[in-house]
Design a protein around this motif. Structure first.
Motif, PDB file in Angstrom:
ATOM      1  N   ILE A  60      31.002  97.586  -5.635  1.00 28.37           N
ATOM      2  CA  ILE A  60      30.369  98.841  -6.050  1.00 28.37           C
ATOM      3  C   ILE A  60      29.195  98.558  -6.984  1.00 28.37           C
ATOM      4  CG2 ILE A  60      30.728 100.989  -7.338  1.00 28.37           C
ATOM      5  CD1 ILE A  60      33.634 100.952  -6.355  1.00 28.37           C
ATOM      6  N   SER A  61      29.392  97.610  -7.886  1.00 31.82           N
ATOM      7  CA  SER A  61      28.316  97.231  -8.804  1.00 31.82           C
ATOM      8  C   SER A  61      27.125  96.653  -8.043  1.00 31.82           C
ATOM      9  CB  SER A  61      28.839  96.212  -9.820  1.00 31.82           C
ATOM     10  OG  SER A  61      27.809  95.780 -10.686  1.00 31.82           O
ATOM     11  N   ALA A  62      27.408  95.830  -7.036  1.00 35.09           N
ATOM     12  CA  ALA A  62      26.326  95.239  -6.231  1.00 35.09           C
ATOM     13  C   ALA A  62      25.545  96.320  -5.490  1.00 35.09           C
ATOM     14  CB  ALA A  62      26.913  94.235  -5.241  1.00 35.09           C
ATOM     15  N   VAL A  63      26.267  97.276  -4.927  1.00 38.23           N
ATOM     16  CA  VAL A  63      25.615  98.376  -4.206  1.00 38.23           C
ATOM     17  C   VAL A  63      24.736  99.186  -5.160  1.00 38.23           C
ATOM     18  CG1 VAL A  63      26.045 100.568  -3.024  1.00 38.23           C
ATOM     19  CG2 VAL A  63      27.377  98.541  -2.415  1.00 38.23           C
ATOM     20  N   CYS A 103      23.424  98.238  -8.018  1.00 33.79           N
ATOM     21  CA  CYS A 103      22.290  97.435  -8.480  1.00 33.79           C
ATOM     22  C   CYS A 103      21.226  97.309  -7.396  1.00 33.79           C
ATOM     23  CB  CYS A 103      22.781  96.057  -8.909  1.00 33.79           C
ATOM     24  SG  CYS A 103      21.467  94.971  -9.530  1.00 33.79           S
ATOM     25  N   THR A 104      21.646  97.197  -6.147  1.00 35.49           N
ATOM     26  CA  THR A 104      20.711  97.010  -5.034  1.00 35.49           C
ATOM     27  C   THR A 104      19.946  98.282  -4.703  1.00 35.49           C
ATOM     28  OG1 THR A 104      22.140  95.297  -4.078  1.00 35.49           O
ATOM     29  CG2 THR A 104      20.510  96.301  -2.625  1.00 35.49           C
ATOM     30  N   TRP A 105      20.651  99.422  -4.665  1.00 34.55           N
ATOM     31  CA  TRP A 105      20.013 100.645  -4.180  1.00 34.55           C
ATOM     32  C   TRP A 105      19.759 101.701  -5.263  1.00 34.55           C
ATOM     33  CZ3 TRP A 105      23.549  98.307  -0.634  1.00 34.55           C
ATOM     34  CH2 TRP A 105      22.924  97.791   0.503  1.00 34.55           C
ATOM     35  N   LYS A 106      20.264 101.469  -6.483  1.00 33.51           N
ATOM     36  CA  LYS A 106      19.989 102.415  -7.566  1.00 33.51           C
ATOM     37  C   LYS A 106      19.242 101.701  -8.692  1.00 33.51           C
ATOM     38  CE  LYS A 106      21.638 106.312  -6.018  1.00 33.51           C
ATOM     39  NZ  LYS A 106      20.781 107.521  -5.859  1.00 33.51           N
ATOM     40  N   SER A 107      20.008 101.097  -9.589  1.00 35.16           N
ATOM     41  CA  SER A 107      19.363 100.397 -10.705  1.00 35.16           C
ATOM     42  C   SER A 107      20.270  99.307 -11.241  1.00 35.16           C
ATOM     43  CB  SER A 107      19.015 101.370 -11.831  1.00 35.16           C
ATOM     44  OG  SER A 107      20.198 101.843 -12.463  1.00 35.16           O
ATOM     45  N   PHE A 108      19.654  98.309 -11.856  1.00 33.83           N
ATOM     46  CA  PHE A 108      20.433  97.229 -12.461  1.00 33.83           C
ATOM     47  C   PHE A 108      21.314  97.777 -13.578  1.00 33.83           C
ATOM     48  CE2 PHE A 108      20.510  94.439 -16.245  1.00 33.83           C
ATOM     49  CZ  PHE A 108      21.419  93.502 -15.789  1.00 33.83           C
ATOM     50  N   PHE A 109      20.784  98.698 -14.364  1.00 28.85           N
ATOM     51  CA  PHE A 109      21.556  99.257 -15.472  1.00 28.85           C
ATOM     52  C   PHE A 109      22.837  99.924 -14.982  1.00 28.85           C
ATOM     53  CE2 PHE A 109      22.596 102.905 -18.227  1.00 28.85           C
ATOM     54  CZ  PHE A 109      22.890 102.214 -19.394  1.00 28.85           C
ATOM     55  N   LEU A 110      22.746 100.666 -13.882  1.00 32.81           N
ATOM     56  CA  LEU A 110      23.932 101.328 -13.342  1.00 32.81           C
ATOM     57  C   LEU A 110      24.949 100.295 -12.856  1.00 32.81           C
ATOM     58  CD1 LEU A 110      25.421 103.891 -12.545  1.00 32.81           C
ATOM     59  CD2 LEU A 110      24.184 103.873 -10.368  1.00 32.81           C
ATOM     60  N   GLY A 111      24.472  99.259 -12.174  1.00 33.04           N
ATOM     61  CA  GLY A 111      25.371  98.202 -11.706  1.00 33.04           C
ATOM     62  C   GLY A 111      26.066  97.506 -12.866  1.00 33.04           C
ATOM     63  N   GLU A 112      25.319  97.255 -13.923  1.00 36.37           N
ATOM     64  CA  GLU A 112      25.864  96.627 -15.122  1.00 36.37           C
ATOM     65  C   GLU A 112      26.913  97.527 -15.767  1.00 36.37           C
ATOM     66  OE1 GLU A 112      23.839  94.394 -18.955  1.00 36.37           O
ATOM     67  OE2 GLU A 112      23.065  96.360 -18.373  1.00 36.37           O
ATOM     68  N   LEU A 113      26.613  98.807 -15.878  1.00 42.07           N
ATOM     69  CA  LEU A 113      27.515  99.758 -16.514  1.00 42.07           C
ATOM     70  C   LEU A 113      28.821  99.893 -15.728  1.00 42.07           C
ATOM     71  CD1 LEU A 113      27.382 101.630 -19.008  1.00 42.07           C
ATOM     72  CD2 LEU A 113      26.702 103.471 -17.449  1.00 42.07           C
ATOM     73  N   ILE A 114      28.713  99.940 -14.415  1.00 42.27           N
ATOM     74  CA  ILE A 114      29.910 100.053 -13.568  1.00 42.27           C
ATOM     75  C   ILE A 114      30.833  98.868 -13.780  1.00 42.27           C
ATOM     76  CG2 ILE A 114      30.704  99.914 -11.169  1.00 42.27           C
ATOM     77  CD1 ILE A 114      28.280 101.661 -10.430  1.00 42.27           C
ATOM     78  N   MET A 130      18.416  90.570  -8.159  1.00 44.43           N
ATOM     79  CA  MET A 130      19.332  90.474  -9.285  1.00 44.43           C
ATOM     80  C   MET A 130      20.783  90.687  -8.875  1.00 44.43           C
ATOM     81  SD  MET A 130      17.098  92.428 -12.224  1.00 44.43           S
ATOM     82  CE  MET A 130      18.285  92.157 -13.506  1.00 44.43           C
ATOM     83  N   SER A 131      21.009  91.351  -7.758  1.00 43.99           N
ATOM     84  CA  SER A 131      22.375  91.660  -7.329  1.00 43.99           C
ATOM     85  C   SER A 131      23.045  90.517  -6.557  1.00 43.99           C
ATOM     86  CB  SER A 131      22.369  92.919  -6.459  1.00 43.99           C
ATOM     87  OG  SER A 131      21.564  92.716  -5.302  1.00 43.99           O
ATOM     88  N   THR A 132      22.332  89.403  -6.358  1.00 46.65           N
ATOM     89  CA  THR A 132      22.886  88.307  -5.555  1.00 46.65           C
ATOM     90  C   THR A 132      24.260  87.855  -6.061  1.00 46.65           C
ATOM     91  OG1 THR A 132      20.676  87.502  -4.994  1.00 46.65           O
ATOM     92  CG2 THR A 132      22.500  85.951  -4.739  1.00 46.65           C
TER      93      THR A 132
END
Length: 217
Positions: free
Chosen positions: A63-66, A68-79, A185-187
């Motif tokens: 979910i974090s990767a998704v 970060c890839t399609w929304k934002s790095f901050f959201l992926g980090e927060l999740i 960044m999501s790699t």
């Protein structure tokens, strides 16, 4: 060390001494490898070789990767940071949903070690966040490395060398992504999700060998 000490005490009290034929009060009591092996077997059976925990973790990283890839790095980090708090209760929920035991019995020698291990990853988060503040593209690799280190005690707790392989792969992959694959960044998140999914299945397969076989009458 408290968890290991508890295990040694449990083993000594569970076994009658061959020297004076007493139990827990005997200073000559020596723990047998069989007591450790039995405790590890019970951990594998209860948590299905880490299947549920790694499955929940894999979904969270995915979910974090998704995000970060399609929304934002901050959201992926927060999740990933906030969702990490829910990993253990969700793991128990998955086990209960499978109609399986979801916790070790009270007084089990591995309980203390499990509690200590559970705190290792959250306590490293300030370091990971500090690194990410300076190099945002290192957030996922740094967390991969700390997650790999977190899995090392699982080798003893579960009696499974497979956790050593998972640990080594996460640490090595984290270093490789940080040094050689900074973009996207999501790699690291995609790679970690894949590794956790794979080892969840491996862990369940290992645990399946411990479960008693049903014999047709």
């Amino acid at each position: 060390m408290e968890g290991v000490a508890h295990l040694l005490q449990w083993g000594a009290s569970a076994k009658r001494c061959d020297i004076c034929h007493k139990g827990s009060g005997c200073t000559a009591s020596i723990i047998s490898p069989m007591e450790i092996t039995q405790a590890q077997k019970e951990v594998r059976e209860t948590f299905l070789g880490g299947f549920a925990g790694q499955l929940v973790s894999a979904v969270l990283w995915l979910i974090s990767a998704v995000a970060c890839t399609w929304k934002s790095f901050f959201l992926g980090e927060l999740i990933l940071i906030l969702g990490g708090v829910l990993i253990f209760p969700l793991t128990q929920l998955v086990l209960r949903g499978m109609g399986h035991a979801y916790a070790l019995p009270k007084g089990h020698p591995m309980n203390a070690l499990g509690t200590q291990v559970a705190f290792t990853l959250p306590l490293t988060l300030p370091l990971v966040l500090a690194i990410a503040a300076l190099r945002p593209n290192w957030f996922y690799p740094a967390l991969m490395i700390t997650l790999g280190a977190h899995y090392l005690p699982f080798i003893f707790m579960y009696g499974m060398w497979q956790f050593g392989a998972l640990s080594g792969l996460l640490i090595g992959a984290g270093l490789a992504v940080a040094l050689y694959i900074p973009r996207p960044m999501s790699t690291g998140a995609w790679l970690t999700a894949a590794l956790l999914f794979a080892f969840a299945l491996i862990g369940r397969q290992v645990a399946a060998h411990n479960l008693p076989r049903r014999h047709d009458s």
